[in-house]
Design an enzyme around this catalytic site. Structure first.
Site, short mmCIF file in Angstrom:
data_model
loop_
_atom_site.label_atom_id
_atom_site.label_comp_id
_atom_site.label_asym_id
_atom_site.label_seq_id
_atom_site.Cartn_x
_atom_site.Cartn_y
_atom_site.Cartn_z
N HIS A 52 0.85 -1.19 0.00
CA HIS A 52 0.00 0.00 0.00
C HIS A 52 0.88 1.24 0.00
O HIS A 52 2.10 1.15 0.10
CB HIS A 52 -0.99 -0.01 1.17
CG HIS A 52 -0.38 0.08 2.53
ND1 HIS A 52 0.37 -0.92 3.09
CD2 HIS A 52 -0.43 1.07 3.47
CE1 HIS A 52 0.75 -0.57 4.31
NE2 HIS A 52 0.29 0.63 4.56
N HIS A 54 1.37 4.01 1.92
CA HIS A 54 1.87 4.81 3.03
C HIS A 54 3.39 4.96 2.98
O HIS A 54 4.11 4.03 2.60
CB HIS A 54 1.43 4.21 4.37
CG HIS A 54 -0.02 4.45 4.66
ND1 HIS A 54 -0.72 3.75 5.61
CD2 HIS A 54 -0.91 5.34 4.12
CE1 HIS A 54 -1.97 4.18 5.64
NE2 HIS A 54 -2.11 5.14 4.75
N ASP A 56 5.79 4.94 5.08
CA ASP A 56 6.68 4.01 5.79
C ASP A 56 6.73 2.65 5.11
O ASP A 56 7.38 1.72 5.61
CB ASP A 56 6.28 3.87 7.26
CG ASP A 56 4.89 3.27 7.46
OD1 ASP A 56 3.99 3.56 6.66
OD2 ASP A 56 4.71 2.51 8.44
N HIS A 57 6.08 2.53 3.94
CA HIS A 57 6.13 1.30 3.16
C HIS A 57 6.73 1.52 1.77
O HIS A 57 7.18 0.56 1.15
CB HIS A 57 4.72 0.70 3.01
CG HIS A 57 4.16 0.21 4.31
ND1 HIS A 57 4.02 -1.12 4.61
CD2 HIS A 57 3.73 0.88 5.41
CE1 HIS A 57 3.52 -1.25 5.84
NE2 HIS A 57 3.35 -0.04 6.33
N HIS A 108 -7.48 -0.83 5.62
CA HIS A 108 -6.47 0.11 6.13
C HIS A 108 -6.29 1.24 5.12
O HIS A 108 -6.29 2.42 5.49
CB HIS A 108 -5.16 -0.65 6.36
CG HIS A 108 -4.04 0.19 6.85
ND1 HIS A 108 -4.04 0.77 8.10
CD2 HIS A 108 -2.85 0.54 6.28
CE1 HIS A 108 -2.91 1.44 8.28
NE2 HIS A 108 -2.18 1.32 7.19
N ASP A 130 -0.27 -3.86 6.35
CA ASP A 130 -0.91 -3.36 7.57
C ASP A 130 -2.38 -3.78 7.65
O ASP A 130 -3.16 -3.15 8.37
CB ASP A 130 -0.83 -1.83 7.63
CG ASP A 130 0.57 -1.33 7.94
OD1 ASP A 130 1.47 -2.16 8.17
OD2 ASP A 130 0.78 -0.09 7.91
N HIS A 168 4.69 -4.51 11.07
CA HIS A 168 5.02 -3.77 12.29
C HIS A 168 5.13 -4.72 13.48
O HIS A 168 4.41 -5.71 13.57
CB HIS A 168 3.95 -2.72 12.61
CG HIS A 168 3.91 -1.57 11.66
ND1 HIS A 168 4.70 -0.46 11.81
CD2 HIS A 168 3.18 -1.37 10.53
CE1 HIS A 168 4.45 0.39 10.81
NE2 HIS A 168 3.53 -0.14 10.02
#
Length: 258
Positions: A52, A54, A56-57, A108, A130, A168
């Site tokens: 996805h 985001h 942090d990905h 998410h 996530d 995570h």
């Protein structure tokens, strides 16, 4: 085939899969940990899988692509650094001689996908980003409770020995909440003990196993009477026969949980 969680930021894992000849990584939010691992293992990077959009990905994708020439696979309906091979449910991503099946798992984010390989060293592997965590699920930033319930149902139907590679290290905080939902769950108590021992040794709690998650994760247990009644105790308006309403209440409860 070797499966490694590379720590990133404060609690992310960038998953690396390699066969001692080449590597693939999943959701590289930063490039540094991947480049260091590639150098240490003396491996080329063949591909990057993205679940996805985001930051942090995907934050490390451009630098990794520039440094390695790796091919990037990702969700068809999200904004991810180009160029990318865009995937939807029913597509496959072929890397390291493995064929990963793609599932649409919105909730998410609106276009979140997951990657599933049925046989990696004799057991399945799931890269679920996530959507599913050990003991929990992702926050509903863009999707609906109904979408998340359907996505979790899709993942829960996979074989019990599936290794759940989420992104995570949220396990202990998730299990604290899960115990508030189901204080009488013996499997949950044992799993919590095991995970606490791992973290005390500085080891990851992941990957989990899907059979374990079905026994201990309240978000996969929305049709269990104990979980449904706990959700109704949190919100008296919840119909305990409605799994989507139970999930929505659990997610709100978890958002507020200390």
């Amino acid at each position: 085939m070797n499966l490694l969680p590379l720590p990133a930021f404060t609690d992310n894992y960038i998953w690396m899969l390699h066969d001692a000849q080449a590597a693939v990584v999943v959701d590289p939010g930063e490039a540094g940990p991947v480049l260091q691992a590639l150098q240490t293992l003396d491996l080329p990077l063949q591909a990057i899988l993205v679940t996805h959009h985001h930051a942090d990905h995907v934050g490390g994708v451009p630098a990794l692509r520039e440094a390695t020439g790796a091919r990037v696979f990702g969700p068809a309906h999200e904004t991810v650094p180009e160029p990318i091979t865009r995937l939807v449910q029913g597509d496959t991503a072929e890397v390291l001689g493995l064929r990963f099946q793609v599932f649409d798992v919105p909730g998410h984010t609106a276009g979140h996908i997951a990657y599933y390989a049925p046989d990696v060293n004799g057991a399945p592997v799931l890269f679920c980003g996530d959507t599913l965590f050990s003991g929990g699920c992702g926050r509903l930033f863009e999707g609906t409770p109904a979408q998340m319930q359907a996505s979790l149902d899709t993942l829960a139907a996979l074989p019990g020995d599936t290794r759940v590679c989420c992104a995570h290290e949220y396990t202990l905080s998730n299990l604290k909440f899960a115990r508030a939902v189901e204080p009488g769950n013996g499997a949950l108590r044992q799993y919590t003990h095991d995970c606490e021992a791992l973290r005390q040794q500085g080891l990851p709690t992941l990957p989990s196993r899907l059979a374990t998650e079905r026994d201990i994760n309240p978000f996969l247990r929305t049709r269990q009477p104990t979980v449904a009644q706990a959700a109704r105790a949190f919100d008296a308006q919840v119909d305990p026969q409605d799994a989507v309403a139970v999930l929505a209440a659990l997610r709100q409860w978890k958002n507020e949980f200390q």
